[in-house]
Design a protein around this motif. Structure first.
Motif, PDB file in Angstrom:
ATOM      1  N   GLN A  23       0.835  -1.303  -0.015  1.00 56.60           N
ATOM      2  CA  GLN A  23       0.096  -0.092   0.135  1.00 56.60           C
ATOM      3  C   GLN A  23       0.856   1.368   0.026  1.00 56.60           C
ATOM      4  OE1 GLN A  23      -2.654  -0.530   3.139  1.00 56.60           O
ATOM      5  NE2 GLN A  23      -3.978  -1.989   2.260  1.00 56.60           N
ATOM      6  N   GLY A  24       2.151   1.176  -0.420  1.00 56.49           N
ATOM      7  CA  GLY A  24       2.743   2.360  -0.296  1.00 56.49           C
ATOM      8  C   GLY A  24       3.678   2.695   0.849  1.00 56.49           C
ATOM      9  N   GLY A  25       3.457   1.910   1.867  1.00 54.67           N
ATOM     10  CA  GLY A  25       4.379   2.334   2.855  1.00 54.67           C
ATOM     11  C   GLY A  25       3.776   3.529   3.979  1.00 54.67           C
ATOM     12  N   GLY A  26       4.768   4.377   4.256  1.00 54.41           N
ATOM     13  CA  GLY A  26       4.428   5.458   4.729  1.00 54.41           C
ATOM     14  C   GLY A  26       3.971   5.368   6.223  1.00 54.41           C
ATOM     15  N   ARG A  27       4.263   4.331   6.986  1.00 56.99           N
ATOM     16  CA  ARG A  27       4.111   4.295   7.993  1.00 56.99           C
ATOM     17  C   ARG A  27       5.168   4.710   8.911  1.00 56.99           C
ATOM     18  NH1 ARG A  27       3.573  -1.846  10.681  1.00 56.99           N
ATOM     19  NH2 ARG A  27       2.778  -2.204   8.522  1.00 56.99           N
ATOM     20  N   THR A  28       4.622   5.588   9.970  1.00 59.02           N
ATOM     21  CA  THR A  28       5.768   6.362  10.987  1.00 59.02           C
ATOM     22  C   THR A  28       6.128   5.352  11.961  1.00 59.02           C
ATOM     23  OG1 THR A  28       4.352   8.177  10.725  1.00 59.02           O
ATOM     24  CG2 THR A  28       5.982   8.066  12.755  1.00 59.02           C
ATOM     25  N   VAL A  29       7.488   5.436  12.047  1.00 57.41           N
ATOM     26  CA  VAL A  29       8.226   4.418  12.936  1.00 57.41           C
ATOM     27  C   VAL A  29       8.766   5.133  14.336  1.00 57.41           C
ATOM     28  CG1 VAL A  29      10.469   2.833  13.296  1.00 57.41           C
ATOM     29  CG2 VAL A  29       9.229   2.974  11.127  1.00 57.41           C
ATOM     30  N   ALA A  30       8.352   4.443  15.179  1.00 55.46           N
ATOM     31  CA  ALA A  30       8.467   5.065  16.813  1.00 55.46           C
ATOM     32  C   ALA A  30      10.107   4.860  16.865  1.00 55.46           C
ATOM     33  CB  ALA A  30       7.928   4.259  17.838  1.00 55.46           C
ATOM     34  N   LYS A  31      10.544   5.898  17.633  1.00 58.55           N
ATOM     35  CA  LYS A  31      12.259   5.814  17.638  1.00 58.55           C
ATOM     36  C   LYS A  31      12.526   5.114  18.946  1.00 58.55           C
ATOM     37  CE  LYS A  31      12.698   8.835  14.585  1.00 58.55           C
ATOM     38  NZ  LYS A  31      13.460   8.376  13.423  1.00 58.55           N
ATOM     39  N   GLY A  32      11.668   4.714  20.042  1.00 63.70           N
ATOM     40  CA  GLY A  32      11.995   3.919  21.338  1.00 63.70           C
ATOM     41  C   GLY A  32      12.499   2.438  21.280  1.00 63.70           C
ATOM     42  N   ASP A  33      13.344   2.148  22.061  1.00 61.10           N
ATOM     43  CA  ASP A  33      13.766   0.633  21.895  1.00 61.10           C
ATOM     44  C   ASP A  33      12.564  -0.279  22.214  1.00 61.10           C
ATOM     45  OD1 ASP A  33      16.460   1.602  21.899  1.00 61.10           O
ATOM     46  OD2 ASP A  33      16.468   1.325  23.691  1.00 61.10           O
ATOM     47  N   VAL A  34      12.737  -1.468  22.003  1.00 61.81           N
ATOM     48  CA  VAL A  34      11.534  -2.480  21.892  1.00 61.81           C
ATOM     49  C   VAL A  34      11.824  -3.380  22.964  1.00 61.81           C
ATOM     50  CG1 VAL A  34      10.544  -4.354  20.907  1.00 61.81           C
ATOM     51  CG2 VAL A  34      11.177  -2.383  19.500  1.00 61.81           C
ATOM     52  N   ARG A  35      10.659  -3.733  23.838  1.00 67.02           N
ATOM     53  CA  ARG A  35      10.919  -4.734  24.879  1.00 67.02           C
ATOM     54  C   ARG A  35       9.899  -5.566  24.981  1.00 67.02           C
ATOM     55  NH1 ARG A  35       7.973  -3.231  30.013  1.00 67.02           N
ATOM     56  NH2 ARG A  35       6.647  -1.702  29.458  1.00 67.02           N
ATOM     57  N   THR A  36      10.198  -7.025  25.309  1.00 66.02           N
ATOM     58  CA  THR A  36       9.075  -8.177  25.535  1.00 66.02           C
ATOM     59  C   THR A  36       9.273  -8.289  26.731  1.00 66.02           C
ATOM     60  OG1 THR A  36       9.987  -8.918  23.356  1.00 66.02           O
ATOM     61  CG2 THR A  36       8.924 -10.603  24.902  1.00 66.02           C
ATOM     62  N   TYR A  37       7.803  -8.271  27.352  1.00 59.71           N
ATOM     63  CA  TYR A  37       7.515  -8.422  28.935  1.00 59.71           C
ATOM     64  C   TYR A  37       6.341  -9.007  29.003  1.00 59.71           C
ATOM     65  CZ  TYR A  37       4.597  -4.571  27.283  1.00 59.71           C
ATOM     66  OH  TYR A  37       3.442  -3.744  26.583  1.00 59.71           O
ATOM     67  N   TYR A  38       6.041  -9.398  30.237  1.00 56.99           N
ATOM     68  CA  TYR A  38       5.042 -10.079  30.952  1.00 56.99           C
ATOM     69  C   TYR A  38       4.097  -9.261  31.508  1.00 56.99           C
ATOM     70  CZ  TYR A  38       2.026 -14.029  32.573  1.00 56.99           C
ATOM     71  OH  TYR A  38       1.054 -14.766  32.929  1.00 56.99           O
ATOM     72  N   GLU A  39       2.984  -9.173  31.252  1.00 60.40           N
ATOM     73  CA  GLU A  39       1.893  -8.167  31.932  1.00 60.40           C
ATOM     74  C   GLU A  39       0.525  -8.595  32.009  1.00 60.40           C
ATOM     75  OE1 GLU A  39       2.024  -3.464  31.959  1.00 60.40           O
ATOM     76  OE2 GLU A  39       0.752  -4.134  30.204  1.00 60.40           O
ATOM     77  N   GLY A  40      -0.320  -8.511  32.928  1.00 61.57           N
ATOM     78  CA  GLY A  40      -1.801  -8.855  32.824  1.00 61.57           C
ATOM     79  C   GLY A  40      -2.210 -10.092  32.156  1.00 61.57           C
ATOM     80  N   GLY A  41      -1.045 -11.163  32.665  1.00 62.32           N
ATOM     81  CA  GLY A  41      -1.364 -12.475  32.122  1.00 62.32           C
ATOM     82  C   GLY A  41      -0.891 -12.812  30.703  1.00 62.32           C
ATOM     83  N   GLN A  42      -0.324 -12.113  29.999  1.00 59.70           N
ATOM     84  CA  GLN A  42       0.137 -12.238  28.714  1.00 59.70           C
ATOM     85  C   GLN A  42       1.507 -11.613  28.368  1.00 59.70           C
ATOM     86  OE1 GLN A  42      -3.124 -10.330  26.834  1.00 59.70           O
ATOM     87  NE2 GLN A  42      -4.014 -12.352  26.091  1.00 59.70           N
ATOM     88  N   TRP A  43       2.154 -12.371  27.259  1.00 62.32           N
ATOM     89  CA  TRP A  43       3.508 -11.852  26.863  1.00 62.32           C
ATOM     90  C   TRP A  43       3.219 -10.626  26.014  1.00 62.32           C
ATOM     91  CZ3 TRP A  43       7.803 -12.371  29.213  1.00 62.32           C
ATOM     92  CH2 TRP A  43       7.966 -13.350  29.940  1.00 62.32           C
ATOM     93  N   LYS A  44       3.832  -9.756  25.896  1.00 60.82           N
ATOM     94  CA  LYS A  44       3.534  -8.521  24.872  1.00 60.82           C
ATOM     95  C   LYS A  44       4.851  -8.133  24.420  1.00 60.82           C
ATOM     96  CE  LYS A  44      -0.389  -7.364  27.867  1.00 60.82           C
ATOM     97  NZ  LYS A  44      -1.008  -6.043  28.396  1.00 60.82           N
ATOM     98  N   SER A  45       5.130  -7.413  23.550  1.00 60.11           N
ATOM     99  CA  SER A  45       6.146  -6.566  22.770  1.00 60.11           C
ATOM    100  C   SER A  45       5.720  -5.175  22.362  1.00 60.11           C
ATOM    101  CB  SER A  45       6.813  -7.402  21.683  1.00 60.11           C
ATOM    102  OG  SER A  45       7.067  -8.457  22.116  1.00 60.11           O
ATOM    103  N   GLY A  46       6.424  -4.290  22.718  1.00 65.04           N
ATOM    104  CA  GLY A  46       6.013  -2.936  22.254  1.00 65.04           C
ATOM    105  C   GLY A  46       7.078  -1.875  22.431  1.00 65.04           C
ATOM    106  N   VAL A  47       6.992  -0.818  21.927  1.00 62.77           N
ATOM    107  CA  VAL A  47       8.170   0.330  21.875  1.00 62.77           C
ATOM    108  C   VAL A  47       8.125   1.022  23.124  1.00 62.77           C
ATOM    109  CG1 VAL A  47       8.726   2.387  20.813  1.00 62.77           C
ATOM    110  CG2 VAL A  47       7.811   0.340  19.426  1.00 62.77           C
ATOM    111  N   ASP A  48       9.326   1.258  23.827  1.00 57.21           N
ATOM    112  CA  ASP A  48       9.323   1.948  25.004  1.00 57.21           C
ATOM    113  C   ASP A  48       8.682   3.504  25.015  1.00 57.21           C
ATOM    114  OD1 ASP A  48      10.579  -0.230  26.523  1.00 57.21           O
ATOM    115  OD2 ASP A  48      12.479   0.682  26.312  1.00 57.21           O
ATOM    116  N   GLY A  49       7.947   3.641  25.855  1.00 57.88           N
ATOM    117  CA  GLY A  49       6.945   5.095  25.575  1.00 57.88           C
ATOM    118  C   GLY A  49       5.864   4.948  25.031  1.00 57.88           C
TER     119      GLY A  49
END
Length: 102
Positions: A23-49
């Motif tokens: 679809q032509g890209g254009g997605r904005t990429v976050a600048k923070g580091d990525v972390r994989t963590y456990y929260e609320g009974g589930q494993w998650k991955s996300g950008v810091d901040g």
């Protein structure tokens, strides 16, 4: 979007990436580091901040693979934590300082 379903989170990440490229890209990429963590009974991955996780569910190994790919795409660090929050692994995929002669 196209009526296709993906059986695993890792394939889903790849599928979304391909659709975005088609679809032509254009997605904005976050600048923070990525972390994989456990929260609320589930494993998650996300950008810091970020307000919330980018990917949720599956096993720690599946989320670690997703987080690693996210960090590689962004050229940032990826931190993997235990269920108690302690960092067990940290990898850098860019922006490393040049080593100095000592």
């Amino acid at each position: 979007m196209f009526g296709l379903s993906c059986p695993t989170p890792l394939l889903s990440l790849t599928y979304r990436h391909i659709v975005d490229m088609e679809q032509g890209g254009g997605r904005t990429v976050a600048k923070g580091d990525v972390r994989t963590y456990y929260e609320g009974g589930q494993w998650k991955s996300g950008v810091d901040g970020g307000a919330r996780a980018s990917h949720v569910g599956g096993t720690k190994a599946e989320q670690s693979a997703i987080g690693r790919e996210m960090a590689r795409e962004r050229g940032v660090e990826h931190r993997i934590t235990r269920m108690d929050g302690a960092v067990t692994q940290q990898n850098s995929y860019g922006n490393d300082p040049e080593s100095s002669k000592g």
